[in-house]
Motif scaffolding. Sequence first.
Motif, short mmCIF file in Angstrom:
data_model
loop_
_atom_site.label_atom_id
_atom_site.label_comp_id
_atom_site.label_asym_id
_atom_site.label_seq_id
_atom_site.Cartn_x
_atom_site.Cartn_y
_atom_site.Cartn_z
N ILE A 1 0.83 -1.21 0.00
CA ILE A 1 0.00 0.00 0.00
C ILE A 1 0.86 1.26 0.00
CG2 ILE A 1 -0.19 0.35 2.51
CD1 ILE A 1 -3.02 0.57 -0.11
N LEU A 2 2.19 1.10 0.16
CA LEU A 2 3.08 2.26 0.24
C LEU A 2 3.03 3.16 -1.00
CD1 LEU A 2 6.26 0.92 2.07
CD2 LEU A 2 4.80 2.82 2.76
N PRO A 3 2.96 2.62 -2.26
CA PRO A 3 2.86 3.53 -3.41
C PRO A 3 1.67 4.47 -3.34
CG PRO A 3 3.42 1.32 -4.14
CD PRO A 3 3.12 1.21 -2.69
N MET A 4 0.54 3.97 -2.85
CA MET A 4 -0.63 4.83 -2.73
C MET A 4 -0.43 5.87 -1.61
SD MET A 4 -4.61 3.74 -2.09
CE MET A 4 -4.97 3.43 -3.81
N LEU A 5 0.19 5.45 -0.52
CA LEU A 5 0.43 6.38 0.58
C LEU A 5 1.40 7.48 0.17
CD1 LEU A 5 0.77 3.85 3.56
CD2 LEU A 5 -1.24 5.21 2.93
N SER A 6 2.47 7.11 -0.56
CA SER A 6 3.45 8.11 -0.97
C SER A 6 2.85 9.09 -1.98
CB SER A 6 4.68 7.43 -1.56
OG SER A 6 4.35 6.69 -2.73
N THR A 7 2.04 8.58 -2.91
CA THR A 7 1.38 9.47 -3.87
C THR A 7 0.44 10.45 -3.17
OG1 THR A 7 1.52 7.78 -5.60
CG2 THR A 7 -0.07 9.55 -5.94
N ASN A 8 -0.34 9.92 -2.24
CA ASN A 8 -1.26 10.77 -1.49
C ASN A 8 -0.49 11.82 -0.67
OD1 ASN A 8 -3.89 11.47 -0.86
ND2 ASN A 8 -3.99 10.12 0.92
N PHE A 9 0.64 11.41 -0.10
CA PHE A 9 1.47 12.32 0.70
C PHE A 9 2.03 13.44 -0.18
CE2 PHE A 9 5.70 13.46 2.28
CZ PHE A 9 5.38 13.93 3.54
N LEU A 10 2.55 13.09 -1.37
CA LEU A 10 3.12 14.10 -2.27
C LEU A 10 2.05 15.08 -2.73
CD1 LEU A 10 5.53 11.88 -4.41
CD2 LEU A 10 6.16 13.55 -2.67
N ARG A 11 0.85 14.59 -2.99
CA ARG A 11 -0.23 15.50 -3.40
C ARG A 11 -0.59 16.47 -2.29
NH1 ARG A 11 -4.21 11.13 -6.47
NH2 ARG A 11 -3.15 11.18 -8.49
N GLU A 12 -0.60 15.97 -1.05
CA GLU A 12 -0.89 16.88 0.07
C GLU A 12 0.21 17.91 0.25
OE1 GLU A 12 -1.55 14.54 3.51
OE2 GLU A 12 -3.43 13.65 2.80
N MET A 13 1.46 17.48 0.09
CA MET A 13 2.59 18.41 0.24
C MET A 13 2.60 19.44 -0.88
SD MET A 13 4.07 17.63 3.04
CE MET A 13 5.57 18.58 2.89
N LEU B 1 4.63 13.39 8.35
CA LEU B 1 5.48 12.28 7.93
C LEU B 1 4.69 11.32 7.05
CD1 LEU B 1 7.29 11.41 11.29
CD2 LEU B 1 8.07 12.92 9.47
N LEU B 2 5.38 10.68 6.14
CA LEU B 2 4.78 9.64 5.32
C LEU B 2 4.52 8.42 6.18
CD1 LEU B 2 3.95 8.21 2.69
CD2 LEU B 2 6.37 7.77 2.26
N HIS B 3 3.29 8.00 6.24
CA HIS B 3 2.89 6.83 7.04
C HIS B 3 3.32 7.00 8.50
CE1 HIS B 3 1.18 2.99 7.57
NE2 HIS B 3 2.28 2.26 7.53
N GLU B 4 3.46 8.29 8.90
CA GLU B 4 3.85 8.64 10.27
C GLU B 4 5.21 8.07 10.64
OE1 GLU B 4 0.75 7.42 12.86
OE2 GLU B 4 -0.73 8.82 12.02
N GLN B 5 6.05 7.76 9.65
CA GLN B 5 7.37 7.16 9.93
C GLN B 5 8.50 7.74 9.09
OE1 GLN B 5 7.44 2.84 9.94
NE2 GLN B 5 5.23 2.74 10.32
N PHE B 6 8.22 8.14 7.85
CA PHE B 6 9.30 8.50 6.92
C PHE B 6 9.21 9.97 6.53
CE2 PHE B 6 8.65 3.96 6.37
CZ PHE B 6 9.95 3.48 6.35
N VAL B 7 10.38 10.56 6.32
CA VAL B 7 10.49 11.92 5.80
C VAL B 7 11.19 11.87 4.45
CG1 VAL B 7 10.54 12.99 8.08
CG2 VAL B 7 12.69 12.29 7.00
N PHE B 8 10.91 12.86 3.63
CA PHE B 8 11.53 12.94 2.31
C PHE B 8 13.01 13.27 2.48
CE2 PHE B 8 12.78 14.55 -1.73
CZ PHE B 8 11.94 13.98 -2.67
N SER C 1 -0.06 20.70 -2.36
CA SER C 1 -1.14 21.67 -2.15
C SER C 1 -0.98 22.44 -0.85
CB SER C 1 -2.49 20.94 -2.16
OG SER C 1 -2.54 19.96 -1.13
N ASN C 2 -0.44 21.75 0.19
CA ASN C 2 -0.32 22.40 1.49
C ASN C 2 0.89 21.83 2.23
OD1 ASN C 2 -0.84 23.89 3.81
ND2 ASN C 2 -2.33 22.42 4.61
N PRO C 3 2.08 22.41 2.04
CA PRO C 3 3.29 21.88 2.68
C PRO C 3 3.20 21.93 4.21
CG PRO C 3 3.84 23.44 0.93
CD PRO C 3 2.37 23.56 1.16
N THR C 4 3.50 20.79 4.85
CA THR C 4 3.48 20.70 6.31
C THR C 4 4.67 19.85 6.76
OG1 THR C 4 2.04 18.74 6.24
CG2 THR C 4 0.96 20.89 6.40
N ASP C 5 4.76 19.63 8.06
CA ASP C 5 5.82 18.78 8.63
C ASP C 5 5.32 17.35 8.83
OD1 ASP C 5 7.47 20.96 8.70
OD2 ASP C 5 6.89 21.52 10.75
#
Length: 603
Positions: A400-412, A420-427, A414-418
């Motif tokens: 499920i990670l590809p979907m989570l990373s895509t969703n995370f990038l879309r959120e970042m 974490l990806l899946h509450e564990q990883f940072v870019f 539109s609205n950059p925040t601090d």
Amino acid sequence: MGVSGNFWDLLKPYARFQDSTFVRNKRVAIDLSYWIVQHETAVKSHVLHPHLRLTFFRTVNLFSRFGAFPVFVVDGTPSPLKSQARIARFFRGSGIDISSLPVAEEGVSVERNHKFMKCVEECIELIKLLGMPVLRAKGEAEALCAQLNKEGLVDACITADSDAFLFGANCLIKSLRPNTKEPFECYYMSDIEAGLGLKREHLIAICLLVGNDYDLNGVEGIGLETALRFVKSFSEDEILNKLQEIGKYTADFCSFGGSVPSSDENSRKAKGPLHCSLCGHPGSKSTHLKFPCEYCNSDPAEGCLEKPVSFKCNCSSCDMDRKHKQQKKNENWELKVCEKISREPNFPNENIIEIYLFSNQETVEDAGQSLCWEAPNVDVLVDFLNYHQKWEPSYTRQRILPMLSTNFLREMASNPTDKLLHEQFVFDSIHRVKIKFGHQLYVVKWKKATPAAGNSTYTIISEDSAECIHIIDEPDITEIQFSSSDGCSFMLTDEDMELVRAAFPEKVNQFLREKEQKETTSRRKETGTRSEGTPEHAATTSSKSVQLSIKEFYRASKLQKQEKFAENSSTILEDNNILSSKRKRDASNKNLSKSARRKLLFD
């Protein structure tokens, strides 16, 4: 399914073949029943619950790799006509006579079998856990897909039912193969109108003539080519009205709208001017024997020329006669088609026309409010797939990670925040550029917020995935790296380049600068290497490092052999000269007998 009579073959020349970027950032309406049937056919008996497995992987691919926004549409209660047609199709496929089947009563519908409906409900639960919107149609799913497309709520429909165009769809994607280089097979209604001259009501008229999902038979004796030629002779506004007129009256050309030529007109057209039997032009043969006609352009002394075998006179009278014959031929053909239509009982079926033209599934406001995409509910999704598919939690989380990373990038983006990806990883950084299926992607390196022990690189693969590693639609395996130097762990994922740029523009610019510096340094090293050393040193280096061609290799070997042979020959000759001089000295020795000296001298 859809329009009968190989309708897709008629539309095939007007297909557009688009690459995977076609659906990026677009909303696409998906006929879920079509997916389930397609999945069951593709991998039946190969995997456990193929409808769940392939719906999961295809949704992840469509959302992450292709960057689309899927909208799933489910069939509602089918119309009585559709239920009757479905039963007839089943019995026809089983070889059972369907003439004795009862006619569907008004308001009585038959649901699909319990097993299929259970598959649909399980897929709906899975899709909702993935955060995708699901709409339930009042009737046919392809009808709601077409309405969403027509009203601009989605950009395309994904279905193989050709009657989506009859419901008003503007863009249809027929085939979708995620793990290949093959493009999408797309159809636009505008291309069909321009190429075939057919509009929506023309297509409805064709389906009434050749058969459809609500009436499998159509009109007896009328195929796709006949129906196409017939409907093209009318405009979109009048074609359905003409079919209704033909169905009401007995087959008669007058009721069809034509007129029968009078006897005087026929006799007048039959007489016409005389034509010469020799040259075939207007005038009598006796006249042309004396004076050649104006059409032959021959010498007056020779007369008219004899007409060839395939001669056709182009005078105004003959042109009118040919047009009259062609018109009569077309009228006779249309009359035969009208006779076939008039013999068909209850034609055209007004209920079918109403289904296609006035099948209002939902209001725009209701559908628009339902179209929202949320983050996947990972914890519940893990339990769901563990129960139904027997997948290990680590396997589900990794897939499920590809979907989570895509969703995370879309959120970042539109609205950059601090966050974490899946509450564990940072870019962390962009690892490299990757080309897959002809498209460039960024391999993004994610750093885990909490340090990990050990130093290794591995991929997570469960025992369940081994049995279906070659089955279609399975996404890539995510790579996890651990580093013992600083105790950090990293994860690599493939991401769309434009999406990464929108979310982390500084990281992209940094990667491009570093890449340019590496290329510049590499070019300088190559230039310096070429300029170093003497010509002899360069030649020696070149001879050691460059592999010889086969001709050069054997040519060099031959020269070496010749040099060695010449060296050996000179050595042998020198030895022989030494031996000869020694023998001569011995032969001149007077202490030896005369016979011994002679032997030494001549041996």
